[in-house]
Design a protein around this motif. Structure first.
Motif, mmCIF file in Angstrom:
data_model
loop_
_atom_site.group_PDB
_atom_site.id
_atom_site.type_symbol
_atom_site.label_atom_id
_atom_site.label_comp_id
_atom_site.label_asym_id
_atom_site.label_seq_id
_atom_site.Cartn_x
_atom_site.Cartn_y
_atom_site.Cartn_z
ATOM 1 N N ARG A 229 35.739 26.680 30.771
ATOM 2 C CA ARG A 229 34.404 26.569 31.414
ATOM 3 C C ARG A 229 34.328 25.225 32.093
ATOM 4 O O ARG A 229 34.737 24.488 31.630
ATOM 5 C CB ARG A 229 33.529 26.523 30.386
ATOM 6 N N ASP A 230 33.938 25.179 33.334
ATOM 7 C CA ASP A 230 33.782 23.897 33.804
ATOM 8 C C ASP A 230 32.029 23.626 33.574
ATOM 9 O O ASP A 230 31.505 24.474 33.168
ATOM 10 C CB ASP A 230 33.640 24.273 35.419
ATOM 11 N N HIS A 231 31.833 22.352 34.001
ATOM 12 C CA HIS A 231 30.464 21.897 33.627
ATOM 13 C C HIS A 231 30.018 21.144 34.846
ATOM 14 O O HIS A 231 30.278 19.901 34.821
ATOM 15 C CB HIS A 231 30.165 20.994 32.298
ATOM 16 N N LYS A 232 29.125 21.825 35.460
ATOM 17 C CA LYS A 232 28.972 21.229 37.090
ATOM 18 C C LYS A 232 27.817 20.141 36.966
ATOM 19 O O LYS A 232 27.868 19.146 37.855
ATOM 20 C CB LYS A 232 28.564 22.236 37.973
ATOM 21 N N ARG A 233 26.896 20.168 36.123
ATOM 22 C CA ARG A 233 25.723 19.325 36.349
ATOM 23 C C ARG A 233 26.097 17.877 35.715
ATOM 24 O O ARG A 233 26.733 17.855 34.861
ATOM 25 C CB ARG A 233 24.705 19.844 35.535
ATOM 26 N N LEU A 286 44.954 32.627 40.817
ATOM 27 C CA LEU A 286 43.640 33.383 41.297
ATOM 28 C C LEU A 286 42.622 32.982 40.319
ATOM 29 O O LEU A 286 42.795 33.235 38.946
ATOM 30 C CB LEU A 286 43.618 34.867 41.696
ATOM 31 N N PHE A 287 41.430 32.510 40.644
ATOM 32 C CA PHE A 287 40.501 32.110 39.794
ATOM 33 C C PHE A 287 39.435 32.807 39.983
ATOM 34 O O PHE A 287 38.774 32.935 41.432
ATOM 35 C CB PHE A 287 40.295 30.518 40.209
ATOM 36 N N PHE A 288 38.848 33.643 38.977
ATOM 37 C CA PHE A 288 37.400 34.361 39.321
ATOM 38 C C PHE A 288 36.272 33.541 38.632
ATOM 39 O O PHE A 288 36.521 33.127 37.508
ATOM 40 C CB PHE A 288 37.524 35.577 38.186
ATOM 41 N N TYR A 302 35.891 33.868 44.437
ATOM 42 C CA TYR A 302 37.267 33.731 44.132
ATOM 43 C C TYR A 302 37.544 32.399 44.573
ATOM 44 O O TYR A 302 37.204 31.723 45.598
ATOM 45 C CB TYR A 302 38.072 34.722 45.067
ATOM 46 N N ASN A 303 38.543 31.886 43.942
ATOM 47 C CA ASN A 303 39.141 30.499 44.256
ATOM 48 C C ASN A 303 40.718 30.912 44.174
ATOM 49 O O ASN A 303 41.020 31.580 43.300
ATOM 50 C CB ASN A 303 39.058 29.270 43.425
ATOM 51 N N VAL A 304 41.233 30.540 45.165
ATOM 52 C CA VAL A 304 42.769 31.029 45.448
ATOM 53 C C VAL A 304 43.770 29.919 44.844
ATOM 54 O O VAL A 304 44.855 29.817 45.624
ATOM 55 C CB VAL A 304 43.006 31.307 46.850
ATOM 56 N N ARG A 305 43.206 29.394 43.821
ATOM 57 C CA ARG A 305 44.228 28.340 43.138
ATOM 58 C C ARG A 305 43.705 27.903 41.643
ATOM 59 O O ARG A 305 42.589 28.476 41.422
ATOM 60 C CB ARG A 305 43.864 26.872 44.190
ATOM 61 N N LEU A 306 44.261 26.920 41.018
ATOM 62 C CA LEU A 306 43.514 26.771 39.918
ATOM 63 C C LEU A 306 42.398 25.787 40.085
ATOM 64 O O LEU A 306 42.214 25.180 41.219
ATOM 65 C CB LEU A 306 44.785 25.904 39.033
ATOM 66 N N GLY A 307 41.625 25.615 39.005
ATOM 67 C CA GLY A 307 40.041 25.135 39.268
ATOM 68 C C GLY A 307 40.430 23.447 38.708
ATOM 69 O O GLY A 307 41.386 23.141 38.058
ATOM 70 N N ASP A 308 39.559 22.533 39.333
ATOM 71 C CA ASP A 308 39.573 21.320 38.614
ATOM 72 C C ASP A 308 38.022 21.183 38.318
ATOM 73 O O ASP A 308 37.185 21.455 39.033
ATOM 74 C CB ASP A 308 39.932 20.423 39.884
ATOM 75 N N PRO A 309 37.776 20.850 37.041
ATOM 76 C CA PRO A 309 38.859 20.469 36.209
ATOM 77 C C PRO A 309 39.127 21.193 35.043
ATOM 78 O O PRO A 309 39.788 20.859 33.856
ATOM 79 C CB PRO A 309 37.823 19.211 35.418
ATOM 80 N N GLU A 310 39.059 22.660 35.328
ATOM 81 C CA GLU A 310 39.457 23.478 34.311
ATOM 82 C C GLU A 310 41.061 23.468 34.035
ATOM 83 O O GLU A 310 41.555 23.544 32.765
ATOM 84 C CB GLU A 310 39.171 24.849 34.991
ATOM 85 N N THR A 311 42.015 23.076 35.108
ATOM 86 C CA THR A 311 43.358 23.053 34.676
ATOM 87 C C THR A 311 43.526 21.999 33.853
ATOM 88 O O THR A 311 44.797 22.148 33.007
ATOM 89 C CB THR A 311 44.138 22.660 36.294
HETATM 90 N N1 GLY Z 1 36.150 23.761 38.910
HETATM 91 C C1 GLY Z 1 35.745 24.673 40.329
HETATM 92 C C2 GLY Z 1 36.507 24.507 41.327
HETATM 93 O O1 GLY Z 1 37.745 24.161 41.046
HETATM 94 O O2 GLY Z 1 36.347 24.626 42.206
#
Ligand code: GLY
Ligand code: AMP
Length: 444
Positions: A229-233, A286-288, A302-311
């Motif tokens: 889980r990311d936290h965007k705010r 692949l990131f859902f 979809y994101n076609v990569r790993l997430g930042d900061p989830e990685t």
């Molecule tokens: N954490 C969301 C992104 O990498 O786009």
């Protein structure tokens, strides 16, 4: 072996660190890397602008040239922009296997319209939507549907392309901005108008290996990685402006078995079937982006990569060899790779520059007192900071670093992470204090 990582954020520091831990890897060539990879064991930063290349080479061609000159066995492409621009295709054509889909499949992230068409074609659970190229039609549709409603620009817009409109007037204003005033530089020429969903957001990561030229369909595969889980705010309690991500946690415990089953049946498997049916070459992550609604999980993007900061929360939990996974993926042999995880949790709050996501100052010296936190269980991943004289670090971006802490319980991970942030200081440093607590998640 020598491997390459493309990108300069916290995600790329985490990817480089995880690759460097592998006994199979001698050197990680980070292009361009950041202040974290500059000091990381086995990692070397290469600035593509400073590398001695034939002068006519464009930016992406320089990456390919560096990978070839340095003899990299494969390349991991971190961010979306080079994937959308076709860097995986160029590397592959030069004989360097890449982790990251080719340009055609990268459309799943680069074009929200293409992604929605794909979701509809393969019956994937998602929000109801219509696409528009004509602003008059878009305004008319908003009047018919009413608010709340969600307006999305088709193209890559660095996080600025989605407006969750509480009123019809806000929705009309977004259409004027995106379509009539072209505030997103072409990315808003097509917009998607989408049903407003309510629920809690989560990210789910997978590795996908479908390579028609390399692998017969029976060996194509998809492997689930982990929920995060990311936290965007910006502020505690999921308040304040949107940011690139103020912290991440993994794994999650607030998903029911039913939600997981629904995700697999209505999103994950049809997505994989669609990628194979399209005949795409997709060897990468692949990131859902999911919303857990009362009617089950719905796919937001979809994101076609790993997430930042989830990685930064995900990779410290990986028990198996990340380099082996990446090599298998790039080589079309994901099915041969075992992926295993540590029991436990990671909490990775992000420290940002004062003023972010608005304007902020750079060049602030960062001090990290390694004696004041549990370095055995905490890894500090650098994002917006560069190496300065005397082995120091200086801020160079909005999101500066994250403290990724492992714990056998979520609470232990959280307290170790915050203890580590207490040992870090720079002028204007700011961070959320509630990453990992109930009530911190983004929800609508
Ligand atoms: N954490 C969301 C992104 O990498 O786009
Ligand atoms: P996206 O880039 O499509 O993930 O959208 C960015 C953010 O907008 C998401 O993380 C959600 O917080 C919000 N969002 C996107 N689509 C919807 C929707 N259909 N309903 C409610 N919120 C949404």
């Amino acid at each position: 072996m020598k491997v390459m990582v493309v990108g300069s954020g916290g995600r790329e520091h985490a990817i480089s660190w995880a690759l460097a831990k592998s006994p199979r890897v001698d050197t990680v060539v980070c292009v361009p890397g950041n202040g974290g990879t500059a000091y990381e064991t086995k990692c070397v930063n290469i600035d593509p602008a400073a590398y001695s290349c034939p002068p006519q080479l464009g930016e992406l061609e320089r990456y390919v040239y560096i990978a070839t000159q340095e003899g990299c066995a494969f390349a991991v492409i971190g961010p979306e922009a080079p994937l959308a621009a076709g860097l995986a295709d160029m590397l592959e054509d030069a004989g360097i296997p890449a982790v990251g889909p080719r340009k055609q499949a990268a459309q799943l992230e680069a074009s929200k319209d293409a992604a929605k068409q794909f979701m509809k074609k393969y019956g994937i659970a998602c929000a109801k939507s219509e696409s528009f190229r004509d602003p008059e039609q878009a305004h008319k549709y908003i009047d018919e549907q009413g608010a709340p409603i969600v307006i999305k620009a088709d193209g890559l817009a660095a996080g600025k392309g989605v407006v969750v409109a509480k009123t019809a007037e806000e929705a009309h204003a977004a259409i004027r901005d995106f379509m009539e005033k072209d505030t997103l530089g072409g990315a808003g020429a097509t917009v998607i108008i989408e049903e407003y969903l309510t629920g809690t957001e989560i990210s789910m990561f997978a590795a996908v290996c479908a390579a028609p030229k390399l692998t017969d369909a029976a060996r194509s595969c998809i492997t689930p990685l982990m929920y995060a889980r990311d936290h965007k705010r910006l502020h505690d309690g999921a308040q304040g402006p949107n940011t690139g991500g103020m912290g991440a946690v993994a794994p999650l415990t607030d998903i029911t078995a039913q939600q997981y089953d629904d995700f697999i049946q209505y999103i994950y498997m049809p997505t994989f079937a669609g990628i194979v049916a399209e005949g795409w070459d997709y060897r990468g992550f692949l990131f859902f982006g999911l919303m857990l609604t009362k009617d089950g999980p719905k796919l937001l993007e979809y994101n076609v990569r790993l997430g930042d900061p989830e990685t930064q929360a995900l990779l410290p939990l990986l028990d198996s060899d990340f380099a082996e996974l990446c090599e298998g993926l790039a080589g079309g042999k994901l099915g041969d790779c075992g992926v295993s995880w540590k029991q436990g949790f990671v909490c990775a709050p992000v420290a940002v520059s004062g003023g972010y996501p608005g304007s902020y100052e750079k060049g602030k010296r960062i001090s990290i007192d390694n004696s004041r936190y549990d370095a055995e269980h905490v890894k500090i991943f650098i994002a917006g900071a560069k190496a300065a004289d005397g082995g120091r670090l200086e801020t160079s971006g909005g999101r500066v670093l994250s403290a990724a802490a492992y714990g056998t319980t979520a609470q232990e991970a959280r307290s170790r992470a915050y203890e580590a942030l207490e040992a870090v200081s720079f002028d204007g440093m700011f961070y959320r204090r509630d990453i990992g607590l109930p009530g911190a998640a983004d929800s609508t």
